[in-house]
Design a protein around this motif. Structure first.
Motif, PDB file in Angstrom:
ATOM      1  N   PHE A   7      10.752   7.710  -3.050  1.00 55.55           N
ATOM      2  CA  PHE A   7       9.153   6.718  -2.918  1.00 55.55           C
ATOM      3  C   PHE A   7       8.672   7.335  -3.463  1.00 55.55           C
ATOM      4  O   PHE A   7       8.606   8.790  -3.784  1.00 55.55           O
ATOM      5  N   TRP A   8       7.682   6.827  -4.328  1.00 59.67           N
ATOM      6  CA  TRP A   8       6.301   7.392  -4.661  1.00 59.67           C
ATOM      7  C   TRP A   8       5.025   6.418  -5.502  1.00 59.67           C
ATOM      8  O   TRP A   8       5.133   5.213  -5.329  1.00 59.67           O
ATOM      9  N   LYS A   9       4.119   6.659  -5.920  1.00 58.03           N
ATOM     10  CA  LYS A   9       2.744   6.082  -5.638  1.00 58.03           C
ATOM     11  C   LYS A   9       3.093   5.257  -7.458  1.00 58.03           C
ATOM     12  O   LYS A   9       3.163   3.891  -7.243  1.00 58.03           O
ATOM     13  N   ARG A  10       3.344   5.678  -8.588  1.00 58.41           N
ATOM     14  CA  ARG A  10       3.634   4.752  -9.687  1.00 58.41           C
ATOM     15  C   ARG A  10       3.881   6.069 -10.360  1.00 58.41           C
ATOM     16  O   ARG A  10       4.724   6.852 -10.349  1.00 58.41           O
ATOM     17  N   SER A  11       4.578   5.009 -11.550  1.00 54.69           N
ATOM     18  CA  SER A  11       5.391   5.311 -12.800  1.00 54.69           C
ATOM     19  C   SER A  11       5.740   4.980 -13.887  1.00 54.69           C
ATOM     20  O   SER A  11       5.555   3.383 -13.609  1.00 54.69           O
ATOM     21  N   VAL A  78      24.406   8.703   8.835  1.00 52.23           N
ATOM     22  CA  VAL A  78      24.217   6.848   9.397  1.00 52.23           C
ATOM     23  C   VAL A  78      23.438   6.798  11.146  1.00 52.23           C
ATOM     24  O   VAL A  78      22.531   5.688  10.870  1.00 52.23           O
ATOM     25  N   ARG A  79      22.919   8.080  11.940  1.00 54.75           N
ATOM     26  CA  ARG A  79      22.457   8.041  12.753  1.00 54.75           C
ATOM     27  C   ARG A  79      21.061   8.256  12.424  1.00 54.75           C
ATOM     28  O   ARG A  79      20.190   7.577  13.338  1.00 54.75           O
ATOM     29  N   GLN A  80      20.337   8.211  11.263  1.00 60.09           N
ATOM     30  CA  GLN A  80      19.036   8.301  10.963  1.00 60.09           C
ATOM     31  C   GLN A  80      18.270   6.622  10.382  1.00 60.09           C
ATOM     32  O   GLN A  80      17.389   7.314  10.114  1.00 60.09           O
ATOM     33  N   LEU A  81      19.829   6.350   9.960  1.00 61.57           N
ATOM     34  CA  LEU A  81      19.600   5.122   8.849  1.00 61.57           C
ATOM     35  C   LEU A  81      18.738   3.839  10.218  1.00 61.57           C
ATOM     36  O   LEU A  81      18.133   3.031  10.203  1.00 61.57           O
ATOM     37  N   ASP A  82      18.466   4.026  11.873  1.00 64.64           N
ATOM     38  CA  ASP A  82      18.028   3.682  12.592  1.00 64.64           C
ATOM     39  C   ASP A  82      16.162   4.269  11.701  1.00 64.64           C
ATOM     40  O   ASP A  82      15.459   3.487  12.690  1.00 64.64           O
ATOM     41  N   TYR A  83      15.511   5.213  11.776  1.00 65.59           N
ATOM     42  CA  TYR A  83      14.264   5.230  10.865  1.00 65.59           C
ATOM     43  C   TYR A  83      13.769   4.176  10.298  1.00 65.59           C
ATOM     44  O   TYR A  83      12.707   4.104   9.911  1.00 65.59           O
ATOM     45  N   LEU A  84      15.127   3.839   9.400  1.00 69.32           N
ATOM     46  CA  LEU A  84      14.667   3.160   8.407  1.00 69.32           C
ATOM     47  C   LEU A  84      13.752   1.888   8.257  1.00 69.32           C
ATOM     48  O   LEU A  84      12.330   1.833   7.470  1.00 69.32           O
ATOM     49  N   PRO A  85      13.119   1.030   9.183  1.00 69.49           N
ATOM     50  CA  PRO A  85      12.828   0.411   9.577  1.00 69.49           C
ATOM     51  C   PRO A  85      10.458   1.074   8.841  1.00 69.49           C
ATOM     52  O   PRO A  85       9.930   0.322   8.870  1.00 69.49           O
ATOM     53  N   GLU A  86      11.272   2.194   9.917  1.00 67.29           N
ATOM     54  CA  GLU A  86       9.779   2.627  10.023  1.00 67.29           C
ATOM     55  C   GLU A  86       9.426   3.714   8.537  1.00 67.29           C
ATOM     56  O   GLU A  86       8.287   3.645   8.553  1.00 67.29           O
ATOM     57  N   ILE A  87      10.338   4.060   9.085  1.00 69.89           N
ATOM     58  CA  ILE A  87      10.202   4.379   6.970  1.00 69.89           C
ATOM     59  C   ILE A  87       9.518   3.724   5.712  1.00 69.89           C
ATOM     60  O   ILE A  87       8.331   3.614   5.217  1.00 69.89           O
ATOM     61  N   LEU A  88      10.136   2.582   6.094  1.00 69.88           N
ATOM     62  CA  LEU A  88       9.460   1.856   5.163  1.00 69.88           C
ATOM     63  C   LEU A  88       8.156   0.471   5.550  1.00 69.88           C
ATOM     64  O   LEU A  88       7.687   0.725   4.269  1.00 69.88           O
ATOM     65  N   ASP A  89       8.009   0.744   6.549  1.00 72.74           N
ATOM     66  CA  ASP A  89       6.212   0.491   7.451  1.00 72.74           C
ATOM     67  C   ASP A  89       5.655   1.509   6.781  1.00 72.74           C
ATOM     68  O   ASP A  89       4.212   1.590   6.048  1.00 72.74           O
ATOM     69  N   MET A  90       5.823   2.354   6.669  1.00 76.92           N
ATOM     70  CA  MET A  90       4.850   3.837   6.337  1.00 76.92           C
ATOM     71  C   MET A  90       4.397   3.903   4.649  1.00 76.92           C
ATOM     72  O   MET A  90       3.676   4.041   4.238  1.00 76.92           O
ATOM     73  N   ALA A  91       5.842   3.926   3.584  1.00 75.96           N
ATOM     74  CA  ALA A  91       5.490   3.726   2.617  1.00 75.96           C
ATOM     75  C   ALA A  91       4.694   2.551   2.341  1.00 75.96           C
ATOM     76  O   ALA A  91       4.097   2.436   1.404  1.00 75.96           O
ATOM     77  N   LYS A  92       5.174   1.435   2.783  1.00 75.99           N
ATOM     78  CA  LYS A  92       3.991  -0.116   2.774  1.00 75.99           C
ATOM     79  C   LYS A  92       2.610   0.540   2.528  1.00 75.99           C
ATOM     80  O   LYS A  92       1.220  -0.135   2.319  1.00 75.99           O
ATOM     81  N   ARG A  93       2.852   0.847   3.970  1.00 78.35           N
ATOM     82  CA  ARG A  93       1.002   1.555   4.202  1.00 78.35           C
ATOM     83  C   ARG A  93       0.112   1.958   3.217  1.00 78.35           C
ATOM     84  O   ARG A  93      -0.694   2.259   3.345  1.00 78.35           O
ATOM     85  N   ASN A  94       1.013   3.100   2.481  1.00 81.70           N
ATOM     86  CA  ASN A  94       0.804   4.185   2.039  1.00 81.70           C
ATOM     87  C   ASN A  94       0.705   3.392   0.705  1.00 81.70           C
ATOM     88  O   ASN A  94       0.134   4.725  -0.436  1.00 81.70           O
ATOM     89  N   SER A  95       1.667   2.387   0.403  1.00 79.91           N
ATOM     90  CA  SER A  95       0.888   2.060  -0.612  1.00 79.91           C
ATOM     91  C   SER A  95       2.437   2.769  -1.895  1.00 79.91           C
ATOM     92  O   SER A  95       1.706   2.631  -3.512  1.00 79.91           O
ATOM     93  N   LEU A  96       3.197   2.515  -1.569  1.00 79.77           N
ATOM     94  CA  LEU A  96       4.991   3.755  -2.316  1.00 79.77           C
ATOM     95  C   LEU A  96       5.001   2.003  -2.621  1.00 79.77           C
ATOM     96  O   LEU A  96       5.432   1.621  -1.912  1.00 79.77           O
ATOM     97  N   VAL A  97       5.999   2.792  -3.710  1.00 77.74           N
ATOM     98  CA  VAL A  97       7.025   2.088  -4.143  1.00 77.74           C
ATOM     99  C   VAL A  97       8.056   2.647  -3.741  1.00 77.74           C
ATOM    100  O   VAL A  97       8.279   3.920  -3.578  1.00 77.74           O
ATOM    101  N   GLY A  98       9.670   2.070  -4.089  1.00 84.44           N
ATOM    102  CA  GLY A  98      10.683   3.099  -4.711  1.00 84.44           C
ATOM    103  C   GLY A  98      12.134   2.317  -4.619  1.00 84.44           C
ATOM    104  O   GLY A  98      11.613   1.331  -5.376  1.00 84.44           O
ATOM    105  N   PHE A  99      13.383   2.987  -4.450  1.00 83.90           N
ATOM    106  CA  PHE A  99      14.597   2.762  -4.043  1.00 83.90           C
ATOM    107  C   PHE A  99      15.747   2.643  -3.807  1.00 83.90           C
ATOM    108  O   PHE A  99      15.065   4.030  -3.183  1.00 83.90           O
ATOM    109  N   SER A 100      16.480   1.789  -3.592  1.00 80.59           N
ATOM    110  CA  SER A 100      17.481   2.129  -2.399  1.00 80.59           C
ATOM    111  C   SER A 100      18.281   2.754  -3.173  1.00 80.59           C
ATOM    112  O   SER A 100      19.136   1.568  -4.576  1.00 80.59           O
ATOM    113  N   GLY A 101      19.608   4.063  -3.451  1.00 80.59           N
ATOM    114  CA  GLY A 101      20.454   4.333  -4.104  1.00 80.59           C
ATOM    115  C   GLY A 101      21.453   3.260  -3.391  1.00 80.59           C
ATOM    116  O   GLY A 101      22.637   2.794  -4.472  1.00 80.59           O
ATOM    117  N   VAL A 102      21.673   2.853  -2.560  1.00 76.76           N
ATOM    118  CA  VAL A 102      22.697   2.048  -1.620  1.00 76.76           C
ATOM    119  C   VAL A 102      22.477   0.769  -2.318  1.00 76.76           C
ATOM    120  O   VAL A 102      23.739  -0.059  -2.246  1.00 76.76           O
TER     121      VAL A 102
END
Length: 107
Positions: A7-11, A78-102
């Protein structure tokens, strides 16, 4: 098994190139943003266990303190992947972009 997310702001480059560069420690395409710092702090407050899977690490920040405001890389178990929906929401709230390596696609 784990999954990598960046995750990052601009590139200057496209998300996949930026993600690959971050894996090599190259942050030259990124700018410092308070939104990235806020996202990092929210992650660590909400899920203290991500500190072990978060980059830049505390050690990395001793050498490059500005990197804390440039990007966040997460290698989620794998266990922490449960966090992902909230992490993505947090990134969106902070206007971040990013990339999924998977998934091999922008977030």
């Amino acid at each position: 098994m784990s999954s990598d997310f960046g995750f990052w702001k601009r590139s200057a480059g496209n998300p996949e190139e930026v993600f690959d560069n971050l894996a090599e420690g190259d942050t030259s395409d990124l700018i410092v943003s308070p939104d990235v710092l806020r996202f990092r702090e929210e992650l660590l407050t909400r899920w203290p266990d991500v500190e072990d899977v978060l980059e830049p690490s505390r050690f990395d920040l001793e050498e490059e303190p500005d990197d804390a405001g440039k990007y966040v890389l997460l290698t989620l178990s794998v266990r922490q992947l449960d966090y992902l929906p909230e992490i993505l929401d947090m990134a969106k709230r902070n206007s971040l972009v990013g990339f999924s390596g998977v998934a091999g696609e922008p977030i």
